[in-house]
Write an enzyme that holds these catalytic residues in place. Structure first.
Site, PDB file in Angstrom:
ATOM      1  N   ARG A 236       0.845  -1.199   0.000  1.00 41.22           N
ATOM      2  CA  ARG A 236       0.000   0.000   0.000  1.00 41.22           C
ATOM      3  C   ARG A 236       0.877   1.244   0.000  1.00 41.22           C
ATOM      4  O   ARG A 236       1.928   1.288   0.667  1.00 41.22           O
ATOM      5  CB  ARG A 236      -0.891   0.040   1.260  1.00 41.22           C
ATOM      6  N   GLU A 265      -4.296   7.053  -4.660  1.00 42.17           N
ATOM      7  CA  GLU A 265      -4.487   6.519  -6.018  1.00 42.17           C
ATOM      8  C   GLU A 265      -5.770   7.059  -6.626  1.00 42.17           C
ATOM      9  O   GLU A 265      -6.745   7.231  -5.894  1.00 42.17           O
ATOM     10  CB  GLU A 265      -4.591   4.978  -5.949  1.00 42.17           C
ATOM     11  N   HIS A 283      -1.591  -0.359  -9.884  1.00 46.62           N
ATOM     12  CA  HIS A 283      -2.236  -1.262  -8.918  1.00 46.62           C
ATOM     13  C   HIS A 283      -2.782  -2.539  -9.595  1.00 46.62           C
ATOM     14  O   HIS A 283      -3.988  -2.769  -9.627  1.00 46.62           O
ATOM     15  CB  HIS A 283      -3.352  -0.533  -8.148  1.00 46.62           C
TER      16      HIS A 283
END
Ligand code: GLV
Length: 317
Positions: A236, A265, A283
């Site tokens: 993360r 994000e 991601h």
């Protein structure tokens, strides 16, 4: 049948399963719901099948209707949900561990390879054309014989360690506790960050985002690494202080980064875009069809188990 808000569009097989298991509200346009929209849409619902793009903070959770008893997150990470706030309201939170470990570890290895072997610069040059091969053209860092530090030796970290070892890397790790020898597979344990980082020619961040791990890579800790180390993150973005890392890249203290996850994000810190050696992905950790179906199915099963038994093996709060 229980009424469940599914905040993001799922792969068809999973939506079919959801229709058989409960009365779902689908998001057929895959609209990114605002927090107020989630609150509005969940009126009369028994649960929410959320995704990592839903920010379920304290304020949002406190405004959910009393009927909502479970938030089943379609992800192994649950940093997008305020667990305490949910607990206070008697809402169970569940996640989807294990089923995505293989796919995510593959991306973890891709990040290591991509950052060490200068894939970002290589792809750009190949696309531009006109590159000239020479004995010292785009020289990268060889993995064989290089020390890999794994920060967080859970299922994903262990899988990355196994693959990296087969590539000839020497594995070191830090975890809350030392693993048993069969899980360690020869990896060397460090009981503190400084000790791990100081032997990490390459780091793979695999730990969950929590209050304790927030900004673990920061102005101070970045100095613990050997000069020219590579930092990769498949976990993360919250674990990294971007300004500190970008500054270390600009100073060449850190040689390259391989990143799949970011703070805020999809708006990653623009500083990364200016760094040629940054190998960056959007991601993709769990992005294979089989894995996404397995994750959604598990998120559905978690809700089913919870309403049938009053508990769930994947409950995290
Ligand atoms: C993906 O990032 C996940 O947490 O499942």
């Amino acid at each position: 049948m229980k009424k469940i808000l599914i905040t993001r569009k799922l792969i068809k097989e999973s939506e079919d399963k959801a229709s058989k298991t409960f009365n779902p509200i689908f998001n057929s346009n895959d609209e990114l719901y605002s927090q107020s929209k989630v609150i509005e849409m969940s009126q009369g619902c028994d649960g929410i099948l959320s995704s990592l793009t839903d920010k379920m903070d304290k304020e949002t959770i406190n405004k959910l209707p009393d009927t909502v008893k479970i938030i089943s997150n379609f992800a192994v990470g649950f940093g997008n949900i305020d667990l305490e706030a949910a607990k206070k309201r008697g809402i169970a939170v569940t996640n989807t561990p294990e089923v995505l470990s293989d796919a995510t570890a593959e991306i973890g290895i891709l990040l290591i390879l991509g950052a060490c072997r200068r894939a970002a610069e290589g792809i750009e040059s190949a696309r531009e054309g006109g590159w000239k091969w020479s004995a010292d053209y785009l020289i990268g860092k060889q993995l064989t014989g290089t020390r890999l530090g794994v920060l967080g030796m859970g299922r994903i970290g262990q899988k990355i360690a196994r693959i990296a070892k087969s590539l000839g890397m020497i594995i070191h790790y830090h975890n809350r506790s030392k693993l048993s020898e069969d899980k360690e597979q020869g990896a060397i344990y460090h009981d503190n960050l400084k000790s791990l980082f100081s032997v990490s020619d390459v780091l793979s961040i695999c730990c969950p985002a929590t209050k304790e791990t927030e900004n673990m890579i920061n102005k101070e800790t970045v100095e613990y690494f050997p000069k020219g180390a590579v930092i990769t993150n498949v976990a993360r973005g919250d674990i990294v202080d971007d300004d500190a890392l970008i500054d270390a890249l600009n100073r060449r203290k850190i040689y390259a980064v391989g990143l799949d996850v970011y703070k805020n994000e999809p708006n990653l810190n623009p500083g990364y875009l200016k760094i040629k050696s940054a190998f960056i992905l959007p991601h993709l950790g769990s992005a294979t069809k089989d894995t996404r179906i397995a994750m959604a199915n598990l998120a559905i099963d978690n809700i089913d188990e919870f309403f049938k038994t009053g508990n769930c093996i994947n409950k995290v709060n």
